[in-house]
Design a protein around this motif. Sequence first.
Motif, PDB file in Angstrom:
ATOM      1  N   ARG A   1      44.305  14.356  17.643  1.00 28.29           N
ATOM      2  CA  ARG A   1      45.170  13.054  17.357  1.00 28.29           C
ATOM      3  C   ARG A   1      46.606  13.395  17.982  1.00 28.29           C
TER       4      ARG A   1
ATOM      5  N   ASN B   1      51.854  10.028  17.017  1.00 31.58           N
ATOM      6  CA  ASN B   1      51.896   8.582  16.504  1.00 31.58           C
ATOM      7  C   ASN B   1      50.903   8.228  15.911  1.00 31.58           C
ATOM      8  N   GLN B   2      49.481   8.698  16.159  1.00 29.25           N
ATOM      9  CA  GLN B   2      48.147   8.153  15.159  1.00 29.25           C
ATOM     10  C   GLN B   2      48.328   8.915  14.024  1.00 29.25           C
TER      11      GLN B   2
ATOM     12  N   ALA C   1      51.101  10.150  12.343  1.00 31.85           N
ATOM     13  CA  ALA C   1      52.062   9.165  11.515  1.00 31.85           C
ATOM     14  C   ALA C   1      51.787   7.871  10.838  1.00 31.85           C
ATOM     15  N   GLN C   2      50.909   7.164  11.744  1.00 32.72           N
ATOM     16  CA  GLN C   2      50.394   5.803  11.532  1.00 32.72           C
ATOM     17  C   GLN C   2      49.394   6.012  10.149  1.00 32.72           C
ATOM     18  N   ALA C   3      48.707   7.042  10.204  1.00 32.24           N
ATOM     19  CA  ALA C   3      47.562   7.341   9.253  1.00 32.24           C
ATOM     20  C   ALA C   3      48.235   7.760   7.890  1.00 32.24           C
TER      21      ALA C   3
ATOM     22  N   GLY D   1      51.010   6.345   7.143  1.00 28.44           N
ATOM     23  CA  GLY D   1      51.917   5.424   6.534  1.00 28.44           C
ATOM     24  C   GLY D   1      53.347   5.493   6.938  1.00 28.44           C
ATOM     25  N   LEU D   2      53.523   6.334   8.057  1.00 29.27           N
ATOM     26  CA  LEU D   2      54.947   6.274   8.590  1.00 29.27           C
ATOM     27  C   LEU D   2      55.387   5.470   9.684  1.00 29.27           C
ATOM     28  N   ARG D   3      54.305   4.880  10.169  1.00 30.93           N
ATOM     29  CA  ARG D   3      54.617   3.905  11.314  1.00 30.93           C
ATOM     30  C   ARG D   3      54.006   2.600  11.115  1.00 30.93           C
TER      31      ARG D   3
END
Length: 248
Positions: free
Chosen positions: A236, A239-240, A242-244, A246-248
């Motif tokens: 992954r 960015n993905q 970080a999104q998982a 909760g940072l994006r």
Amino acid sequence: MSSNRMTPALVSLIAGIACAIASGVAIAESTEEAIRAKLTEAIPRLDITGVKASEVPGLYEVSSTNGGNILATEDGQYLLTGDVLKVTSEGIANLSEEKRLGERAQALAAYDQSKLITFPANGEQKASIDVFTDIDCPYCRKFHDEVSALNDMGIAVNYYGFPRSGPNTPSFSKYISVWCADDQQAAMDAAKQGKSVPNQSCENPVEAQYRLGQQVGVTGTPAIILDNGQMVPGYRPANQIAQALGLR
């Protein structure tokens, strides 16, 4: 089925058995004895650690150190595999995965962090991920290219060794050499780039980490585990991840 050995097919089956949520309700001693006796006869190497009632009526959860958790009928005659799903007012709940999350997070939290090869966050640490990795895995190498970006986002990366070929193989030896290097991070960077790392041997945790990976359900690499125990299999981009988290 032979009563005195575990067949390769059964080893594979048991290793992949999903968990069931236990209710914690005490069961009759005779029921536990019947289940233990039946499974011990069929699978002598199975190290049973407990038997208790599951949330599913009529089924019992059998915990073990080397075969995961199994659902069995009261007499131990029938075993069930696969995830246990429950219909709720909010939809379908995967009880097995809910339990796996907690057990996985607990197992990793209990592991000695000083035995990991860590790439720390740059500046304030906002999150961390645990990654089971193989030096020779192409997608592990691709993931390693994302580590600096993850660090810049405040995400620490903790590497666990999981050479897929197993102990006493070239990939396993490579990971040991990286672990034994004076500069583990530099050695990891070089190995992930396909460069040669001097062969070294020392007391190391690689086999223990490999066994831990099997225990928490790692079947391929990279296996990225978030702080809540969720496993994200495969490569992954940063960015993905970080999104998982909760940072994006």
